[in-house]
Motif scaffolding. Structure first.
Motif, PDB file in Angstrom:
ATOM      1  N   ASP A  76      18.991  61.517  24.979  1.00 48.61           N
ATOM      2  CA  ASP A  76      19.976  61.494  26.063  1.00 48.61           C
ATOM      3  C   ASP A  76      19.558  60.555  27.197  1.00 48.61           C
ATOM      4  O   ASP A  76      20.388  59.863  27.781  1.00 48.61           O
ATOM      5  N   LEU A  79      20.128  56.924  26.117  1.00 53.01           N
ATOM      6  CA  LEU A  79      21.542  56.544  26.081  1.00 53.01           C
ATOM      7  C   LEU A  79      22.186  56.531  27.464  1.00 53.01           C
ATOM      8  O   LEU A  79      23.327  56.085  27.613  1.00 53.01           O
ATOM      9  N   ARG A  84      24.462  49.104  28.660  1.00 51.36           N
ATOM     10  CA  ARG A  84      25.056  49.417  27.368  1.00 51.36           C
ATOM     11  C   ARG A  84      26.550  49.107  27.386  1.00 51.36           C
ATOM     12  O   ARG A  84      27.208  49.247  28.413  1.00 51.36           O
ATOM     13  N   ARG A  86      29.950  50.376  25.624  1.00 52.59           N
ATOM     14  CA  ARG A  86      30.439  51.563  24.925  1.00 52.59           C
ATOM     15  C   ARG A  86      31.196  51.185  23.658  1.00 52.59           C
ATOM     16  O   ARG A  86      31.887  50.164  23.615  1.00 52.59           O
ATOM     17  N   GLY A  94      29.819  55.478  20.368  1.00 54.07           N
ATOM     18  CA  GLY A  94      28.419  55.197  20.652  1.00 54.07           C
ATOM     19  C   GLY A  94      28.313  54.062  21.649  1.00 54.07           C
ATOM     20  O   GLY A  94      29.131  53.940  22.563  1.00 54.07           O
ATOM     21  N   SER A  95      27.303  53.195  21.429  1.00 54.25           N
ATOM     22  CA  SER A  95      27.111  52.096  22.375  1.00 54.25           C
ATOM     23  C   SER A  95      26.217  51.028  21.772  1.00 54.25           C
ATOM     24  O   SER A  95      25.489  51.261  20.798  1.00 54.25           O
ATOM     25  N   ASN A  97      23.184  48.403  22.846  1.00 53.53           N
ATOM     26  CA  ASN A  97      22.152  48.197  23.858  1.00 53.53           C
ATOM     27  C   ASN A  97      22.111  46.711  24.222  1.00 53.53           C
ATOM     28  O   ASN A  97      21.865  45.860  23.352  1.00 53.53           O
ATOM     29  N   ASP A 105      23.319  53.240  18.674  1.00 53.21           N
ATOM     30  CA  ASP A 105      23.938  54.501  19.081  1.00 53.21           C
ATOM     31  C   ASP A 105      25.266  54.622  18.357  1.00 53.21           C
ATOM     32  O   ASP A 105      26.265  54.031  18.779  1.00 53.21           O
ATOM     33  N   GLN A 123      24.560  62.098  14.525  1.00 54.59           N
ATOM     34  CA  GLN A 123      24.050  60.898  15.201  1.00 54.59           C
ATOM     35  C   GLN A 123      23.385  60.049  14.137  1.00 54.59           C
ATOM     36  O   GLN A 123      22.247  60.283  13.743  1.00 54.59           O
ATOM     37  N   SER A 126      20.196  55.736  16.196  1.00 50.22           N
ATOM     38  CA  SER A 126      19.542  56.200  17.428  1.00 50.22           C
ATOM     39  C   SER A 126      18.593  55.128  17.940  1.00 50.22           C
ATOM     40  O   SER A 126      18.047  54.346  17.142  1.00 50.22           O
ATOM     41  N   PRO A 127      18.347  55.096  19.260  1.00 48.98           N
ATOM     42  CA  PRO A 127      17.493  54.050  19.829  1.00 48.98           C
ATOM     43  C   PRO A 127      16.057  54.111  19.320  1.00 48.98           C
ATOM     44  O   PRO A 127      15.571  55.150  18.861  1.00 48.98           O
ATOM     45  N   THR A 130      13.059  57.087  19.588  1.00 46.26           N
ATOM     46  CA  THR A 130      13.545  58.460  19.522  1.00 46.26           C
ATOM     47  C   THR A 130      13.131  59.079  18.191  1.00 46.26           C
ATOM     48  O   THR A 130      12.680  58.385  17.276  1.00 46.26           O
TER      49      THR A 130
END
Length: 594
Positions: A76, A79, A84, A86, A94-95, A97, A105, A123, A126-127, A130
């Protein structure tokens, strides 16, 4: 004594087989942690605007995708960054980066992590850093030119990527070259990335576009003997379901040699992340182990010269979504070769996929996949009913010719070859097929296997409820007897996790065996008496939907046998006489013991 000893030995070997199979599967294919992260910190990387001396065909030359934070990164918090763009598409959100131009994301709007109503969406991406890190990145290698890297901060021309609104990221190296990545997304799970380099400098430059996917194996679904999870790709006319993560960690790299690259990425049982080149002939694919449970799939294109005053572009697509066979087949029809085979249907694809299609049609009709499985069972038994009639007619004919068979056996008891010839002639003259009883069983084997594969692989079955306590047809029956249906705080392992459906399976199978007339010797009779209870243990860990199919099939078999016995009274009389004879023999044996 010999018969009893053989019976006890058969029982002991059966249970040893159950124990050994369960232990072997747990040892060879241990369950992967759904929330596990990397064991240690990853390697540090070069800064984001390093000048690469020369293009390289090897993916090892790509820098910046192993950068790690000082400790585990909170999802969290990662993100929440303002840097970012969207993503808000019909089926994903998601998004992107802006640091490194990474798609890291992606949430799947239509699929949730658990059966709980308040569960979060899956999900998928993920970045970096993480627990479940998985991300895609697009960049360049270069010769004599400053290129963007993992720490480059890009500028975006929009704040939200939607199905009808592309977003372009740009970065100027200050030396006459501008790099741009235009992102588009469709109605499902496909992102299109168009990489462009514009050269306004005084001389030509050489660049080499690439795309990559990096992920951790810590949260990967287990790869088993019949379902692959891990590196995957389509190359030429084939799909490679290898290597495994462990094999890749040992070898370090794996370069597919199947021809032009159609797509490459990572597969879980239900999810897929894959890169699709616009021209696979000049794209070099590769899988690499980065250490610490991190792995990478990359596409590196051939070097391209960009003259002064010109620009070049390269398009790569990224699939990041659920392995819905209908959607994958649509992409395949649109030109991505063998994309539907990202679902590991196996050798029986020709049979399994029609089974999934039929289940979907029945689900659309009934609105419940459990009911759809029951309707499928009824359809199958209906189609097989003429075969069952022939089976019972053959059984009746076999009973009718028994006296003649015994006469032949007595007449030619010293000449086995002649005896066999006369028996076969009798079968032919009387129109009897001794193998007719095996046909329904043989037909059901591929049906059973197809349904088994459907429940494992078809995401349409995932988290689909039936009724009462069955909330997920693709998972084992949760109402297990040994933990008092969940009242005790432990989960019985494997074959000991006997649920209500497994017990119903054992009872209904025992009843079908009881209803069948048999000419077996006493030891075989006893084996068939305990076989249903052995199968009860064997089938306990299987998907609830599979047990519903088998229990329904057994109930229909009982009804079918009762009906056919009414049509063939000689079979019922023979069965009753046989049971009476067996009871008399048993009583006589007990009297002798006394």
């Amino acid at each position: 004594m010999d018969n009893q000893r053989n019976l006890l030995l058969a029982v002991a070997l059966s249970f040893l087989l159950i124990l050994g199979w369960d232990a072997a599967m747990r040892y060879v294919y241990p369950e992967a942690s759904l929330m596990g992260g990397p064991d240690t910190e990853e390697q540090a990387a070069a800064d984001g605007t390093a000048t690469v001396a020369a293009p390289a065909a090897s993916g090892a030359a790509i820098e910046g995708d192993t950068t790690a934070a000082a400790g585990p990164v909170d999802l969290d918090k990662a993100l929440a960054s303002e840097q970012r763009v969207r993503i808000d598409a019909p089926r994903v959100e998601g998004s992107i980066n802006l640091v490194g131009a990474r798609i890291d994301d992606i949430e799947l709007k239509d699929h949730r992590q658990t059966v709980d109503k308040d569960s979060r969406p899956v999900q998928l991406l993920s970045p970096q850093g993480t627990e479940n890190q998985q991300f895609a990145q697009f960049g360049w290698l270069g010769q004599g030119v400053s290129i963007p890297g993992a720490k480059t901060v890009w500028q975006a021309d929009g704040d939200t990527l939607t199905a009808g609104k592309p977003v372009t990221l740009s970065w100027d190296n200050g030396a006459g070259q501008t790099f741009r990545i235009r992102f588009e997304i469709d109605e499902n799970y496909m992102v299109t990335a168009t990489q462009t380099v514009a050269n306004t400098g005084e001389g030509p430059i050489v660049v080499q576009p690439y795309g990559l996917i990096t992920r951790t194996s810590a949260n990967a679904s287990p790869s088993t003997w019949n379902v692959h999870s891990g590196p995957i790709g389509g190359f030429g006319d084939t799909v490679e379901y290898d290597p495994e993560y462990d094999d890749l960690a040992e070898s370090g790299t794996y370069n597919p040699q199947g021809g032009a690259t159609d797509w490459i990425g990572f597969s879980d049982i239900y999810w897929l992340s894959a890169l699709v080149p616009d021209n696979g002939k000049d794209a070099t694919p590769g899988f690499r182990s980065l250490g610490n449970n991190l792995f990478r799939a990359d596409l590196i294109y051939a070097p391209q010269t960009v003259p002064a005053g010109k620009q070049i572009s390269r398009t790569t697509r990224l699939f990041a979504g659920a392995k819905e066979s209908v959607v994958l087949d649509q992409y395949e029809d649109a030109g991505i070769q063998n994309f539907g085979k990202a679902v590991d249907w196996g050798w029986f694809e020709w049979f399994v996929k029609p089974m999934v299609w039929l289940l979907r049609q029945l689900y659309d009709f009934a609105g419940n996949f459990g009911v759809a499985i029951i309707l499928l069972t009824i359809l199958i038994r209906g189609v097989m009913f003429p075969i069952a009639q022939k089976q019972f007619a053959s059984m009746a004919a076999m009973k009718a010719v028994q006296p003649k068979m015994k006469a032949i056996q007595e007449r030619y008891k010293d000449d086995k070859q002649r005896q066999q010839q006369e028996v076969m002639k009798l079968y032919k003259d009387e129109g009897v097929n001794p193998l007719a009883g095996c046909l329904p069983l043989l037909i059901q084997i591929p049906i059973f296997f197809a349904l088994y594969k459907s429940l494992i692989l078809a995401i349409e079955m995932r988290h689909k409820p039936f009724a009462l306590w069955i909330h997920d047809l693709s998972a084992p029956d949760p109402a297990k007897i040994l933990n008092l249906f969940g009242l005790l705080p432990f989960d019985p392992p494997g074959f000991l996790g006997i649920g209500v459906l497994a017990v119903l399976l054992g009872i209904t199978m025992w009843l079908t065996f009881r209803l069948n007339p048999s000419a077996m010797d006493p030891v075989q009779q006893q084996i068939f008496q305990f076989m249903p209870w052995v199968l009860m243990f064997v089938m306990a860990p299987f998907a609830a939907g599979l047990l519903i199919y088998w229990v329904t099939s057994n109930l229909l078999t009982l009804a079918q046998q009762s009906y056919l016995y009414s049509k063939h009274p000689q079979l019922r009389a023979a069965a009753e006489k046989q049971k009476a004879d067996q009871a008399m023999v048993k009583a006589r044996d007990e009297q002798r013991k006394d």
